[in-house]
Scaffold this motif. Structure first.
Motif, short mmCIF file in Angstrom:
data_model
loop_
_atom_site.label_atom_id
_atom_site.label_comp_id
_atom_site.label_asym_id
_atom_site.label_seq_id
_atom_site.Cartn_x
_atom_site.Cartn_y
_atom_site.Cartn_z
N LYS B 72 0.73 -1.17 0.10
CA LYS B 72 0.10 -0.09 -0.22
C LYS B 72 0.93 1.39 -0.03
O LYS B 72 1.95 1.38 0.79
CB LYS B 72 -0.92 0.06 1.08
N ILE B 73 0.27 2.03 -0.74
CA ILE B 73 1.26 3.59 -0.79
C ILE B 73 0.81 4.22 0.46
O ILE B 73 -0.49 4.32 0.94
CB ILE B 73 0.68 4.37 -1.89
N PRO B 75 0.77 7.85 1.84
CA PRO B 75 1.02 9.28 1.83
C PRO B 75 1.52 10.05 3.14
O PRO B 75 2.13 10.71 2.91
CB PRO B 75 -0.51 9.65 1.61
N LYS B 76 1.22 9.28 4.20
CA LYS B 76 1.77 9.65 5.47
C LYS B 76 3.05 9.86 5.47
O LYS B 76 3.74 10.99 6.00
CB LYS B 76 1.15 8.69 6.51
N TYR B 190 -2.50 13.11 -13.64
CA TYR B 190 -2.08 14.15 -12.52
C TYR B 190 -1.48 15.43 -13.49
O TYR B 190 -0.38 14.83 -14.15
CB TYR B 190 -1.22 14.01 -11.54
N LEU B 196 7.05 15.27 -5.93
CA LEU B 196 6.15 14.21 -5.19
C LEU B 196 5.01 13.77 -5.84
O LEU B 196 4.77 12.60 -5.40
CB LEU B 196 5.85 15.04 -3.69
N GLU C 5 2.77 17.54 1.41
CA GLU C 5 1.22 17.44 0.93
C GLU C 5 1.30 16.78 -0.53
O GLU C 5 1.87 17.53 -1.43
CB GLU C 5 0.36 18.44 1.33
N LEU C 6 0.26 15.81 -0.65
CA LEU C 6 0.10 15.31 -2.19
C LEU C 6 -1.05 16.04 -2.95
O LEU C 6 -2.10 15.88 -2.59
CB LEU C 6 -0.03 13.81 -2.14
N PRO C 8 -2.42 15.80 -5.70
CA PRO C 8 -3.32 15.06 -6.50
C PRO C 8 -4.67 14.68 -5.55
O PRO C 8 -5.50 14.50 -5.93
CB PRO C 8 -2.77 14.06 -7.56
N ILE C 9 -3.87 14.05 -4.60
CA ILE C 9 -4.87 13.38 -3.62
C ILE C 9 -5.88 14.43 -3.00
O ILE C 9 -7.01 14.42 -3.05
CB ILE C 9 -4.21 12.64 -2.45
N CYS C 31 -6.13 12.96 3.89
CA CYS C 31 -4.84 12.71 2.81
C CYS C 31 -3.84 12.11 3.37
O CYS C 31 -3.03 11.17 2.95
CB CYS C 31 -4.67 14.18 1.90
N GLN C 32 -3.43 12.55 4.39
CA GLN C 32 -2.14 12.24 4.94
C GLN C 32 -2.41 10.40 5.40
O GLN C 32 -1.45 9.58 5.44
CB GLN C 32 -1.71 12.91 6.26
N GLU C 33 -3.62 10.53 5.89
CA GLU C 33 -3.80 9.11 6.77
C GLU C 33 -4.24 7.98 5.85
O GLU C 33 -4.39 6.77 5.94
CB GLU C 33 -5.00 9.16 7.76
N LEU C 34 -4.31 8.47 4.32
CA LEU C 34 -4.69 7.33 3.36
C LEU C 34 -3.60 6.44 3.22
O LEU C 34 -2.48 6.68 3.31
CB LEU C 34 -5.20 7.96 1.94
N THR C 35 -4.01 5.39 2.68
CA THR C 35 -3.19 4.40 2.05
C THR C 35 -3.74 3.99 0.67
O THR C 35 -4.93 4.09 0.40
CB THR C 35 -2.96 3.15 2.59
N ILE C 36 -3.00 3.83 -0.38
CA ILE C 36 -3.24 3.60 -1.69
C ILE C 36 -3.02 2.22 -2.28
O ILE C 36 -2.00 1.63 -2.07
CB ILE C 36 -2.60 4.60 -2.70
N TYR C 106 -8.41 4.50 -2.60
CA TYR C 106 -7.76 5.11 -1.45
C TYR C 106 -8.36 4.24 0.08
O TYR C 106 -9.71 4.10 -0.24
CB TYR C 106 -7.93 6.54 -0.99
N HIS C 107 -7.55 3.79 0.99
CA HIS C 107 -8.08 3.41 2.09
C HIS C 107 -8.29 4.45 3.21
O HIS C 107 -7.17 5.01 3.43
CB HIS C 107 -7.31 2.08 2.52
#
Lengths: 572, 228, 614
Positions: B72-73, B75-76, B190, B196, C5-6, C8-9, C31-36, C106-107
């Motif tokens: 899983k990616i 982002p955190k 995107y 990033l 910070e991302l 696109p998300i 957005c920070q807490e998501l996983t992809i 996204y989870h």
């Protein structure tokens, strides 16, 4: 302002008017019709149908044929008019009651047979196709003259315009647009005819001028009748007598018959009657249509004769010595640019000469006659521009209708109902579009490589329609007993006889195409009528020998035989 | 078989010769994971924006990384660093959007490199057109350590190149651009061109590629790892 | 914070309902807490880990949620969610998620999800509605008896209670052990309060208090309650009035059960039956007018619980049907039995079973034989009573006077047959306008064989009558879907005032017209648009894909129209069929365009099929 600019303006304005009317009527809802008292008055609907009917062939070519061939050309006028009467008054009400939209659908249902249907579809496509091929030539002539390009280029431009007109739709089939088109056409056609009539005979009505004495240079009656003048000119120049046919009476009868019965199966006009809500309206608008067509058709011989005299005189000069090419009138120069008039100075005297003997130096295409008339008579530029607009309207309205018939017949009747029953709606639409593209290309081809061939194919088409469709439709309506075996056998017999006869004289052995060799003296153009008689005979004999029609079909025919059936009876 | 052996040999040599501890750990991690399925490996998707394409002349401007852990990616754990450069970003700003004034508080190159290799200690590098990014890293290492090292990475461009070559005779290079590849996997496009964002785009692309290759738990590291 | 910070998300999430209603900082946190993850079609199923529930947010791609038996519950596409039902209900997830298209997902962890729900009412409501929709789609738990419409029939008997002097710790343990979202607090068998998980979150955890507190310090005292004999309808009203999700059921001060909003949603399908039951018990016009005042509430409830538009139409129509029947019966009690067999017909929207609020009445009578003067008088009294009563019950008179009380539409079977033949044989514009109303007919009361005979003759006439069908299609093509040349919306204006898009006349009505044309061509007896389509598919009289698209488009547009009207109603704006595209999210705009495109294409198809044009 020169003619070309004026033409652009007039064509532009008329088209803007058609589109404007189309948008305005579209925007109104059914409800508004309802509130306004409903429906289109029969007189307007009559005009609309007349616009459908008056194709480029009748607007541009018919007068040309009459002008060049004289009396013999009248078979077309008679045949087509007769065909219309037959169609409108004897067949449409019954087909309507049957609830079928097209002739193939009627035949398929009435004879409870898919094969009968398929034969009918092929005939319908073939007839529409030859008809549209003729239109393309007409469109090409109009464009070539007014854009001052070669006639072939004119056809290419016309192909594009017709294709977009048909595929993008928008203004086809809208009654008020067609009323406007009729007005433009009839106005464009009548104005030069009236002008010429006044100039040459002093009569306002060309129909009267046609039978009147010519005026001399001082404006007094010269005592020479128009027809006598033409006969004189014709014999002097080696043509046959203008007022007398070269064809036998029997041949004239048969050609007229073939055209008449063939016309009665013309699909795009039948559809027009079905868009009128009531049978009664269909009848009365048919009457009006006949009147509106008659206005034009009775003018045709007059216009043809006027322009014939004008043309010969302006080429050969008053003394029949020929006019020096350097002094040729403007219209000859203009039309030479399109390649539709050619001058070949055989005796090197620098003068043009037109005749039917070896002294002839001019090659004049008959399709230009109507369009060139205003120029010959030195009418104002706006009349010439109006003529262009009228010609375009005629060609576009008819060819768009025909193109629709061809493409939907191919996609729906041939592909969906016969060859590929499983195609999706989207595919069907795609095939329809492709078919209309293919149709326009083939029609364009015949527009570019014309005369003999198209004329022959037209004859075949009408002959085939008369010998195949007409008897099947007639017996389908008027005989409860006629069964599918009889109808199919009849259609096949009529069809094969006619095809064989035409193919033999037109393609296999054209050299033998003379009245001495013809069966009963009937030319290939008229043989469809004989084929029709054979069709009737075979059908009746086969019918007697095979199983009777199912009772359900008999009942159905019984009920449609009376145009005032259950539905009408209560229509107070 | 041979490929695996060759990889192993190279990595062992690198572990021995490397002077940088962080790099040593990195090579060690690669060595230990060669046969593991990708799903069990920690990956680090990386993208670098530069002032140009020539690693000898041009400089790195920004680095973006985003880890992939447990398939899983994350982002955190994404990070983004700006790098102090000599001179100006010049025309390249049009592409990456980093202006000279953004770089006033940027970190010196050495610091960023240290940070990056620290990140890489227990991760495998993933990049799109990895050879370009790695060339720049190697070039800066030469500057710092006076010694050149091989670097290894999973290159999403190479994966798609192989895949597409199997389908088509010839390839249009533009069909291997990051967004072109993503489009083939039904991934959103995107528009921002940022280190990033591109790292994220590359990470998503890898996950998509892996799932097409039979699943992230089926493919092993040595099948994908390339030396640059 | 560094620049990590991302974009696109974030860009995606902040446009996404219900996240769009959250504070920007909260979205950033999400957005920070998501996983992809990426899911490939080849994998077929999503491996849902029920021990670690999370919210799945579809970034791209498509999924299908089914029960274990394979029954379709939901389709999930870009910008939509799955995985929330387990977190809402606390039940173990048994649904299967099929991957229809390669997808990027996204989870969001359950922890984060619960936190968001606790902090944002609109976020919470969004998912509760989505959950309710799921349950309805599942089609389970349909109550068929009117008697079940009372609270006593939907509540479960095993009530878990706790005493007021227990600690919160104990309460929480009990709740998690029994997987409950609430407890009833009792004092000597009498109700004294209610404790919900929301209370625990908001009043304990959020304030950093410990588990030693007593339940009575935290609980909601004197909660709103309901009696077991109350109607479900009343429970619903109470919940929505007080914005609560739990309602203790109390019998003589003793709590006997607790019902939740989920229970109510599940029982929703029985609510109209209850109304119908009430209608059937009333014996006076006044009482019926009284009862019918509840119809707008019913509609409002159905809309706010996000019922399918197609169901709403059917439900409302069945209420109207029973109201009509009851009125006829009442009047007949007074007038005596009819002098001959007759049948009360409904046309238009009541016929099609897609009545919405304020639909006007379209009705007529079929008589067995020619009535005498006396008979005429009977039917005049009957029909005038019913029509004006319906008017008073909120179904206004038909402006075109197509009503049973109009002697023009009190015809014998034979006259009706002739009337229809006339319309079919001479399809004048007026007849075609009638077609849109009269050809959608349904027998409501009386001798239904009269109706079926009429319908059969009518269909025999229309079936395969190409000329009539051509005229009908022409009529259906009079107005077109509001899409411009470049797929932009065509907005209607009234002078300078922008009215928006007419979802009824440029949307649903067009689909009704298209489908009617097909149905009359094929001689199909159904009159409801969706049933017509189903029947057409069955008989392969329509391209299946076209039909399915039309069904979806109908539902989408009708649903949009209803929710829009619901909003207008709530904002006390005049209720209309117009919607402003600017007020829609880009996703909805896109879907709406797709729906209109479907109409546009279907119109092209009937133009080709019946008019032979393109």
């Amino acid at each position: 302002m020169d003619v070309q600019t004026l033409t652009y303006i007039v064509v532009g304005v008329t088209f803007a008017m058609y589109i404007g009317i189309a948008i305005k009527t579209r925007a109104g809802s059914t409800k508004e019709f309802y509130v306004a008292g409903g429906g289109v008055p029969p007189i307007l609907n009559g005009m609309a149908t007349a616009a459908d009917w008056m194709s480029a062939a009748s607007f541009i070519s018919l007068a040309g044929i009459v002008s060049f061939v004289g009396y013999d050309g009248s078979v077309y006028i008679m045949g087509w008019t007769g065909g219309y009467v037959l169609l409108a008054l004897l067949m449409v009400p019954y087909l309507r009651k049957f609830g079928k939209f097209t002739v193939p659908d009627f035949i398929g249902d009435r004879y409870y047979s898919q094969s009968a249907r398929t034969v009918a579809v092929v005939c319908a496509i073939f007839i529409s196709f030859t008809y549209i091929a003729g239109q393309m030539r007409g469109v090409g002539v109009v464009f070539s003259r007014f854009l001052e390009v070669e006639v072939d280029t004119g056809v290419y431009i016309g192909m594009c315009v017709v294709f977009f007109y048909a595929v993008l739709g928008g203004m086809k089939g809208i009654t008020y647009t067609q009323v406007a088109q009729y007005c433009v056409m009839i106005f464009a056609f009548m104005v030069p005819a009236v002008f010429l009539s006044i100039m040459m005979t002093g009569h306002i009505f060309p129909q009267l001028g046609f039978g009147a004495e010519l005026l001399d240079a001082t404006g007094n009656s010269s005592g020479v009748y128009l027809m006598d003048k033409l006969d004189g000119l014709s014999t002097d120049l080696g043509f046959s007598l203008y007022t007398q046919g070269s064809k036998d009476m029997i041949d004239v009868l048969f050609i007229t018959g073939a055209l008449m019965f063939g016309t009665a199966g013309l699909p795009h006009v039948i559809v027009r009657f079905f868009t009128v809500p009531r049978v009664k309206d269909a009848r009365s608008s048919a009457g009006w249509t006949l009147l509106f067509i008659a206005i034009m058709y009775t003018t045709i011989p007059a216009l043809a004769s006027f322009s014939r005299v004008n043309m010969i005189q302006s080429i050969n000069g008053p003394e029949s010595q020929g006019v020096p090419h350097a002094e040729a009138p403007m219209w000859i120069e203009n039309w030479e640019k399109t390649g539709l008039i050619k001058w070949e100075d055989k005796n090197n005297d620098g003068r043009m000469f037109y005749s039917n003997t070896e002294t002839n130096e001019m090659n004049v295409d008959r399709d230009i006659i109507v369009l060139a008339t205003p120029e010959m008579a030195n009418l104002p530029a706006w009349v010439i521009a109006l003529m262009a607009a009228g010609g375009l309207a005629a060609a576009l309205s008819t060819s768009a209708g025909l193109l629709l018939v061809i493409s939907t017949s191919v996609s729906h009747d041939l592909l969906k109902k016969n060859l590929m029953p499983n195609i999706s709606d989207k595919k069907e639409l795609m095939y329809a579009r492709m078919a209309s593209g293919a149709g326009i290309i083939m029609a364009g081809y015949f527009g570019i490589n014309p005369p003999g061939f198209v004329a022959a194919v037209v004859a075949i088409a009408f002959g085939l329609a008369a010998s195949s469709l007409f008897p099947a439709i007639t017996m389908g309506i008027f005989s409860t007993k006629m069964n599918k075996e009889g109808a199919i056998a009849g259609m096949l017999a009529g069809l094969s006889f006619t095809t064989a006869y035409i193919v033999y004289f037109k393609f296999v052995n054209p050299a033998a195409n003379m009245s001495e060799n013809w069966l009963f003296g009937v030319s290939p153009e008229g043989i469809g009528m004989l084929g029709m008689v054979i069709n009737f005979a075979v059908a009746i004999i086969v019918c007697k020998m095979t199983a009777p029609t199912p009772q359900a079909v008999v009942d159905m025919v019984e009920s449609i035989r009376f145009p005032k059936g259950a539905g009408e009876a209560h229509d107070h | 078989m041979f490929q695996r052996w060759w990889l192993q040999y190279q990595l062992k040599r690198l572990v021995k010769n490397s002077k940088l501890n962080a790099l040593q750990d990195h090579y060690q991690y690669l060595l230990s994971q060669l046969d593991s399925p990708i799903s069990d490996i920690k990956l680090l998707a990386l993208d670098i924006e530069m002032t140009g394409l020539d690693s000898k002349k041009d400089q790195m401007v920004s680095i973006g990384v985003i880890p992939i852990i447990n398939a899983k990616i994350q982002p955190k754990l994404a990070q983004y660093k700006l790098i102090k450069i000599q001179g100006t970003v010049g025309q390249s700003a049009v592409i990456h959007g980093v202006l000279d004034r953004h770089l006033t508080n940027a970190l010196p190159l050495q610091e960023v490199l240290q940070w990056l290799f620290e990140q890489c200690k227990d991760k495998v590098i993933v990049a799109h057109y990895a050879s370009l990014d790695l060339q720049f890293l190697q070039q800066s290492l030469v500057g710092a350590e006076k010694q050149s090292f091989a670097l290894f990475a999973i290159d999403t461009l190479l994966i798609d190149k192989k895949r597409e070559l199997r389908k088509h005779q010839s390839l249009n290079t533009s069909s291997l651009r990051l967004n072109a590849c993503r489009e083939r996997y039904n991934l959103p496009i995107y528009n921002a061109h940022n280190a990033l964002t591109d790292a994220l785009a590359c990470a998503e692309l890898l996950l998509a590629q892996l799932s097409k290759m039979g699943g992230i738990d089926k493919v092993t590291l040595q099948q994908l790892l390339n030396k640059h | 914070m560094d620049n990590s910070e991302l974009q696109p998300i974030f860009d995606f999430m902040r446009r996404l309902a219900p996240f769009d209603s959250l504070h920007e900082q909260t979205i950033k946190k999400c957005c920070q807490e998501l996983t992809i993850s990426y899911y490939s079609k080849q994998q077929k199923l999503v491996n849902v880990d029920s021990d670690e529930p999370q919210l799945y947010i579809v970034r791209s791609g498509a999924f299908e949620v089914t029960t274990q038996q394979g029954e379709l519950i939901d389709r999930v596409a870009e910008g939509e969610y799955f995985g929330f039902s387990g977190m809402l209900s606390g039940e173990k997830v048994v649904n299967q998620v099929h991957i229809l298209e390669d997808a990027l997902v996204y989870h969001l962890s359950a922890k984060m999800f619960d936190q968001l729900r606790a902090n944002s009412h609109s976020f919470d409501r969004f998912f509760n509605q989505a959950f309710a929709k799921r349950l309805r789609n599942q089609g389970s738990l349909q109550h068929s008896h009117i008697s079940t419409a009372r609270i006593t029939h939907i509540m479960s008997r095993d009530l878990t209670t706790i005493t007021a002097d227990a600690t919160i710790h104990e309460a929480a343990q009990l709740m998690s052990k029994k997987r409950l979202s609430s407890l009833v607090v009792v004092n000597q068998d009498k109700l004294c309060g209610i404790l919900t998980d929301r209370d625990l979150r908001n009043r304990v955890l959020a304030k950093g208090l410990g588990g030693d507190l007593l339940v009575e310090q935290i609980m909601t005292k004197e909660p709103t309650v309901i009696e077991p004999n109350a109607l479900i309808f009343e429970a619903m009203l109470k919940m929505s009035e007080n914005n609560i999700h739990h309602l203790p059921v109390v019998d003589q001060e003793r709590p006997i059960a607790i019902i939740t909003s989920t229970d109510l949603i599940r029982s929703q399908s029985s609510q109209p039956l209850l109304l119908i039951g009430q209608i059937e018990r009333q014996n006076s016009l006044e009482a019926l007018i009284q009862v019918s005042q509840k119809i707008p509430d019913l509609l409002h409830n159905l809309i706010s619980s996000d019922a399918k538009a197609i169901e709403i139409g059917r439900i409302l129509t069945s209420v109207t049907d029973s109201l009509t029947r009851r009125l006829i019966v009442l009047k007949q009690k007074q007038l005596g039995p009819a002098p001959m067999a007759f049948c009360w017909l409904a046309f238009g929207s009541q016929g099609r079973q897609d009545q919405m609020a304020g639909s006007d009445q379209d009705s007529a009578l079929i008589l067995e034989k020619t009535p005498s003067e006396q008979d005429k008088c009977y039917f005049k009294q009957l029909s005038e009573f019913v029509c004006s009563a319906l008017n008073e019950c909120g179904f206004p008179f038909c402006p075109g006077n197509i009503m049973a009380q109009n002697p023009q539409w009190q015809l014998t079977l034979q006259q009706w047959q002739q009337q229809f033949s006339k319309w079919v044989n001479t399809p004048q514009p007026s007849a075609l306008l009638n077609a849109t109303i009269f050809f959608d007919m349904r027998g409501i009361y009386g001798d239904l064989s009269l109706f079926t005979t009429l319908q059969t003759t009518v269909l025999n006439k229309t079936k395969g009558n190409d000329i009539f069908l051509a005229a009908l299609s022409q009529n259906a093509l009079q107005s077109t879907a509001p899409l411009g040349f470049f797929r932009s919306f065509v907005i209607e204006r009234d002078g300078s005032e922008v009215k928006g898009i007419d979802l009824k006349h440029k949307g649903n009505a067009l689909i009704n017209d298209i489908v009617r044309t097909y149905a009359l061509a094929a001689g199909i007896e159904e009159v409801n648009t969706s049933k017509r389509l189903e029947s057409l598919i069955e008989k392969s009289k329509i391209d299946k894909e076209v039909a399915m698209n039309l069904l979806d488009a109908w539902e989408f547009i009708a649903h949009k129209r209803l929710t829009n009207q619901g909003q207008q109603f709530n904002n006390t704006q005049p209720v209309s069929n117009y919607i402003l595209p600017d007020s829609l999210s880009s996703l909805v705009r896109h879907q709406l365009k797709d729906a209109f495109k479907v109409i546009h294409e279907a119109q092209g198809t009937i133009r080709l099929k019946f008019l032979r044009q393109f």
